[in-house]
Every structure is written in C-alpha cells, then in structure tokens.
Design a protein around this motif. Structure first.
Motif, PDB file in Angstrom:
ATOM      1  N   ASN A  36       5.783  52.753  -9.737  1.00 41.40           N
ATOM      2  CA  ASN A  36       4.764  52.477 -10.752  1.00 41.40           C
ATOM      3  C   ASN A  36       3.471  53.241 -10.486  1.00 41.40           C
ATOM      4  O   ASN A  36       2.706  53.532 -11.419  1.00 41.40           O
ATOM      5  N   ALA A  37       3.222  53.559  -9.214  1.00 37.16           N
ATOM      6  CA  ALA A  37       2.010  54.298  -8.854  1.00 37.16           C
ATOM      7  C   ALA A  37       2.170  55.803  -9.020  1.00 37.16           C
ATOM      8  O   ALA A  37       1.225  56.549  -8.765  1.00 37.16           O
ATOM      9  N   GLY A  38       3.347  56.261  -9.426  1.00 41.19           N
ATOM     10  CA  GLY A  38       3.566  57.678  -9.682  1.00 41.19           C
ATOM     11  C   GLY A  38       4.389  58.396  -8.642  1.00 41.19           C
ATOM     12  O   GLY A  38       4.694  59.584  -8.789  1.00 41.19           O
ATOM     13  N   GLY A  39       4.765  57.691  -7.545  1.00 40.29           N
ATOM     14  CA  GLY A  39       5.649  58.279  -6.552  1.00 40.29           C
ATOM     15  C   GLY A  39       7.085  57.884  -6.826  1.00 40.29           C
ATOM     16  O   GLY A  39       7.433  57.458  -7.933  1.00 40.29           O
ATOM     17  N   LEU A  40       7.921  58.014  -5.819  1.00 42.60           N
ATOM     18  CA  LEU A  40       9.323  57.616  -5.940  1.00 42.60           C
ATOM     19  C   LEU A  40       9.634  56.593  -4.859  1.00 42.60           C
ATOM     20  O   LEU A  40       9.591  56.898  -3.664  1.00 42.60           O
ATOM     21  N   GLY A  41       9.937  55.361  -5.267  1.00 40.85           N
ATOM     22  CA  GLY A  41      10.373  54.337  -4.342  1.00 40.85           C
ATOM     23  C   GLY A  41      11.860  54.459  -4.077  1.00 40.85           C
ATOM     24  O   GLY A  41      12.632  54.739  -4.999  1.00 40.85           O
ATOM     25  N   VAL A  42      12.262  54.248  -2.829  1.00 35.32           N
ATOM     26  CA  VAL A  42      13.673  54.355  -2.441  1.00 35.32           C
ATOM     27  C   VAL A  42      14.042  53.146  -1.594  1.00 35.32           C
ATOM     28  O   VAL A  42      13.283  52.756  -0.706  1.00 35.32           O
ATOM     29  N   GLN A  43      15.207  52.570  -1.848  1.00 36.39           N
ATOM     30  CA  GLN A  43      15.654  51.400  -1.101  1.00 36.39           C
ATOM     31  C   GLN A  43      16.922  51.696  -0.306  1.00 36.39           C
ATOM     32  O   GLN A  43      17.815  52.397  -0.787  1.00 36.39           O
ATOM     33  N   ALA A  44      17.006  51.132   0.887  1.00 35.65           N
ATOM     34  CA  ALA A  44      18.194  51.236   1.724  1.00 35.65           C
ATOM     35  C   ALA A  44      19.198  50.167   1.303  1.00 35.65           C
ATOM     36  O   ALA A  44      18.874  48.983   1.324  1.00 35.65           O
ATOM     37  N   VAL A  45      20.408  50.582   0.928  1.00 35.65           N
ATOM     38  CA  VAL A  45      21.402  49.612   0.440  1.00 35.65           C
ATOM     39  C   VAL A  45      22.727  49.726   1.185  1.00 35.65           C
ATOM     40  O   VAL A  45      23.737  49.175   0.742  1.00 35.65           O
ATOM     41  N   SER A  46      22.734  50.385   2.336  1.00 34.16           N
ATOM     42  CA  SER A  46      23.989  50.718   3.016  1.00 34.16           C
ATOM     43  C   SER A  46      24.848  49.528   3.377  1.00 34.16           C
ATOM     44  O   SER A  46      26.064  49.656   3.499  1.00 34.16           O
ATOM     45  N   TRP A  47      24.225  48.363   3.575  1.00 28.21           N
ATOM     46  CA  TRP A  47      24.969  47.195   4.035  1.00 28.21           C
ATOM     47  C   TRP A  47      24.980  46.066   3.008  1.00 28.21           C
ATOM     48  O   TRP A  47      25.406  44.968   3.308  1.00 28.21           O
ATOM     49  N   ASP A  48      24.521  46.327   1.787  1.00 21.99           N
ATOM     50  CA  ASP A  48      24.497  45.290   0.749  1.00 21.99           C
ATOM     51  C   ASP A  48      25.911  44.958   0.268  1.00 21.99           C
ATOM     52  O   ASP A  48      26.723  45.858   0.025  1.00 21.99           O
ATOM     53  N   ARG A  49      26.184  43.667   0.120  1.00 23.88           N
ATOM     54  CA  ARG A  49      27.403  43.249  -0.574  1.00 23.88           C
ATOM     55  C   ARG A  49      27.211  43.501  -2.067  1.00 23.88           C
ATOM     56  O   ARG A  49      26.076  43.616  -2.550  1.00 23.88           O
ATOM     57  N   PRO A  50      28.303  43.577  -2.853  1.00 20.09           N
ATOM     58  CA  PRO A  50      28.161  43.844  -4.286  1.00 20.09           C
ATOM     59  C   PRO A  50      27.214  42.878  -5.000  1.00 20.09           C
ATOM     60  O   PRO A  50      26.417  43.303  -5.854  1.00 20.09           O
ATOM     61  N   ASP A  51      27.270  41.584  -4.672  1.00 19.75           N
ATOM     62  CA  ASP A  51      26.385  40.634  -5.339  1.00 19.75           C
ATOM     63  C   ASP A  51      24.932  40.842  -4.929  1.00 19.75           C
ATOM     64  O   ASP A  51      24.012  40.734  -5.752  1.00 19.75           O
ATOM     65  N   GLN A  52      24.705  41.180  -3.653  1.00 17.42           N
ATOM     66  CA  GLN A  52      23.342  41.468  -3.195  1.00 17.42           C
ATOM     67  C   GLN A  52      22.791  42.713  -3.878  1.00 17.42           C
ATOM     68  O   GLN A  52      21.634  42.738  -4.320  1.00 17.42           O
ATOM     69  N   LEU A  53      23.625  43.729  -3.969  1.00 19.84           N
ATOM     70  CA  LEU A  53      23.199  44.974  -4.581  1.00 19.84           C
ATOM     71  C   LEU A  53      22.897  44.780  -6.069  1.00 19.84           C
ATOM     72  O   LEU A  53      21.915  45.314  -6.591  1.00 19.84           O
ATOM     73  N   GLU A  54      23.724  43.992  -6.729  1.00 17.57           N
ATOM     74  CA  GLU A  54      23.482  43.714  -8.148  1.00 17.57           C
ATOM     75  C   GLU A  54      22.124  43.046  -8.349  1.00 17.57           C
ATOM     76  O   GLU A  54      21.352  43.429  -9.248  1.00 17.57           O
ATOM     77  N   ARG A  55      21.805  42.057  -7.512  1.00 18.27           N
ATOM     78  CA  ARG A  55      20.513  41.378  -7.625  1.00 18.27           C
ATOM     79  C   ARG A  55      19.360  42.323  -7.301  1.00 18.27           C
ATOM     80  O   ARG A  55      18.312  42.296  -7.960  1.00 18.27           O
ATOM     81  N   ARG A  56      19.543  43.154  -6.281  1.00 19.59           N
ATOM     82  CA  ARG A  56      18.502  44.085  -5.886  1.00 19.59           C
ATOM     83  C   ARG A  56      18.165  45.056  -7.026  1.00 19.59           C
ATOM     84  O   ARG A  56      16.988  45.275  -7.355  1.00 19.59           O
ATOM     85  N   LEU A  57      19.198  45.629  -7.627  1.00 18.08           N
ATOM     86  CA  LEU A  57      18.972  46.605  -8.687  1.00 18.08           C
ATOM     87  C   LEU A  57      18.344  45.954  -9.918  1.00 18.08           C
ATOM     88  O   LEU A  57      17.420  46.501 -10.528  1.00 18.08           O
ATOM     89  N   ALA A  58      18.836  44.771 -10.271  1.00 21.80           N
ATOM     90  CA  ALA A  58      18.288  44.073 -11.437  1.00 21.80           C
ATOM     91  C   ALA A  58      16.823  43.714 -11.222  1.00 21.80           C
ATOM     92  O   ALA A  58      15.987  43.854 -12.137  1.00 21.80           O
ATOM     93  N   LYS A  59      16.495  43.279 -10.016  1.00 24.08           N
ATOM     94  CA  LYS A  59      15.106  42.914  -9.738  1.00 24.08           C
ATOM     95  C   LYS A  59      14.202  44.141  -9.789  1.00 24.08           C
ATOM     96  O   LYS A  59      13.103  44.093 -10.352  1.00 24.08           O
ATOM     97  N   THR A  60      14.658  45.244  -9.220  1.00 20.72           N
ATOM     98  CA  THR A  60      13.855  46.464  -9.245  1.00 20.72           C
ATOM     99  C   THR A  60      13.632  46.926 -10.675  1.00 20.72           C
ATOM    100  O   THR A  60      12.506  47.280 -11.064  1.00 20.72           O
ATOM    101  N   GLN A  61      14.683  46.918 -11.474  1.00 21.08           N
ATOM    102  CA  GLN A  61      14.562  47.354 -12.865  1.00 21.08           C
ATOM    103  C   GLN A  61      13.699  46.401 -13.689  1.00 21.08           C
ATOM    104  O   GLN A  61      13.106  46.807 -14.687  1.00 21.08           O
TER     105      GLN A  61
END
Length: 328
Positions: A36-61
């Motif tokens: 939102n500040a004009g840079g690029l945010g990046v998240q580490a997801v290497s160990w997320d389970r599918p349900d965790q990853l789904e929540r993470r992406l939805a929250k970020t979006q």
C-alpha cells in the motif's frame, strides 16, 4: 525525482523497495502495508498448509488491492503451494534455494512474474536460462538463510553484467535509503530489504527479538550453520546470542555434539517444544528463553533504531534515497 525502474513497471509498484519474506514474522498485515505504501510486500509460505495458505492470501487481498508476492524455499517440493497462490491471483512468485526450472512454466502460464534468489553470477545465468524473469542477488551480509559467500558490493554488479537486461534486485546489508541509492548505482533495479522490516509494527517479531535488533551493532551477527533443526546444512546469519556464543566457545562442534544439544528453550504458538538450535525465530506469543532462539539478522542491523509502521519505513527509505541521488 522519480525512483521508478523497469522492475517497478514489471510488477506494478511505485518504488524500488521490496520487503524480503523474513520467514515467520512476515504476515498479511506487513506485506499489505508495504504494498500500500508503494513497495512490494512478500510473504514466506513454504510451510503453510493449504487451509493456512488460503486464509493468508484472502486476508492479504482484503488489506490491499496492490501487487504483493509470495516466497517458497525449493529445498522441499512447492508445486502445490505455487499452484494455489497462482489460482488465488498472486502474480509475483519468489523462489529460493534450489532449481527454479520446474516452476517457471506454471508461473508464466498464469501470467505471473518469477523472481529467483542467487548467490553467484553463474547461478544467476542458470536461472535466466531456465526462464526466470527477475534475479535477486543476495550478498553474504544478508540475514536469514544465505545462499552464497560474496559481498553485496561485489556480487550485484557481477550479476547485473551476467544477466542484462534481466532486472536484478540487490539483497544483503541494505537497511536505509543510502543503501538503496548505492545498489541502484551498482545497476540493481530495486533493493530487497529484510532486517529493517523485522521492526515494522505489523511484523510478528517477538519483543526480545525486537530489543536485540535495536541494540545490536553491525558486528553482532554470525554466519554459519547453527540453527539447523528443521533445515539442515543451510548456512544462515543471525545475531550472536547466548546459543551462538556457547557454540563458538566450544569450538563450533558438529550437530549432535553442541552445548545444550537436547535443551528445550521455549514453547511455540501451538504448544510444541522449541529445542535449542531449532530454525525458528521467536514470534510474538512464543514463550521461554526466546533470546536463545534463532534471531535472524543481516549486517545492516547496526542501522536499526526503532519500531515503526511499515509505511513509514518505506516512506523514509524512499525519501532518503531520493535525497542521496539528488545530492549526487
């Protein structure tokens, strides 16, 4: 003065500032705030389970409509996670520590950009030959897991020359606008900044970890294979805490022979024990002797002064970079 580079245009951001994934402390609120500040945010997801990853992406979006990225470590198979992120609309995929070739086609078919981190010019050439769109040249000064053994100052121009015109991002020891200006002068298209964002309000960095970062000098980090339970044989840079000092004082013995090898130093968020030498950085809510855990940090830690909102960090970095370039 504009700081917009070809990489900014490629991924749709305003400033050449990328928040490195920084493992556990990287969460949707942090990545969204940086984007939102004009840079690029990046998240580490290497160990997320599918349900965790789904929540993470939805929250970020739900927190940003701007581009953001995800990062996966290729020490383990990541096709399912990458596919899930692409299906959810993520259009910047960062890979690290392995062969990117098996992932480029699926990333490109989704219309996404593939970024890969390297530690040498040869590794960069191989990645570009495999179809990678953007290279991160990670200098030895970087915090967390470190791919190579070459300093940022020497590595970045070598990689730029090796893969031009492919955009190159510079990582390792960059913590303020002066560092960004320096790597832009070396030919990089943006800076990949991790340690500075560990002190963002939105990061889930634990309080003892935050205090250690603020109080550390640039000489207070150590590079080696220490915190290897969970990710063996992977060199990394951390603050020199009680665990590292005891290991060094014992002559840097091999795993299985280190001081306190069987100690439990804390309790994780899910109630699991945290053994000494685990590869886990202490997050907010983790209890126990958190000072003894893996306090990942780069050599730029001597430039850290305080906790700030992520947007303020981006703004300050950009402002100081512009001032430095204008002065030049």
């Amino acid at each position: 003065m504009t700081l917009r580079t070809a990489f900014c245009d490629l991924v749709g951001i305003d400033f050449p500032v990328v928040q490195a994934p920084i493992g556990g402390p990287s969460r949707p609120a942090l990545a969204a705030a940086v984007s939102n500040a004009g840079g690029l945010g990046v998240q580490a997801v290497s160990w997320d389970r599918p349900d965790q990853l789904e929540r993470r992406l939805a929250k970020t979006q739900g927190l940003t409509s701007k581009p953001f990225g995800i990062n996966v470590v290729l020490e383990w198979p990541q096709h399912d996670r990458v596919a899930q992120c692409l299906a959810a609309g993520v259009r910047v995929i960062s890979t690290f520590w392995g062969d990117p070739a098996p992932y480029t086609e699926m990333i490109h078919q989704a219309g996404a950009v593939h970024i890969h981190t390297v530690g040498s010019a040869a590794e960069a050439r191989d990645a570009v030959t495999a179809g990678v769109d953007v290279i991160v040249a990670q200098g030895w000064e970087a915090g967390g897991h470190v791919r190579g053994e070459v300093s940022t100052l020497a590595l970045v121009p070598a990689v730029v020359d090796a893969v031009a015109p492919v955009p190159v991002l510079a990582a390792g020891g960059i913590a303020d606008g002066r560092g960004v200006a320096a790597v832009l002068a070396l030919g990089a298209d943006a800076a990949w900044i991790g340690t500075r964002f560990l002190l963002a309000d939105e990061a889930t960095t634990g309080p003892t970890y935050r205090d250690a970062l603020i109080n550390a000098a640039e000489t207070d980090t150590a590079h080696g294979i220490v915190f290897d339970k969970g990710w063996p044989n992977a060199p990394h840079r951390t603050l020199r805490n009680s665990t590292v000092r005891a290991w060094q004082a014992a002559g840097r013995p091999e795993p299985g022979q280190r001081p306190g090898e069987n100690d439990v130093v804390g309790t994780w968020l899910d109630g699991q024990d945290v053994p000494r030498y685990a590869d886990l950085a202490p997050l907010a809510g983790v209890t126990g002797d958190t000072e003894a855990m893996a306090l990942y940090a780069g050599q730029g830690t001597g430039l850290l002064r305080e906790t700030q909102p992520a947007a303020q960090i981006v703004e300050e970095i950009v402002e100081h970079c512009q001032a430095r370039l204008t002065r030049w």
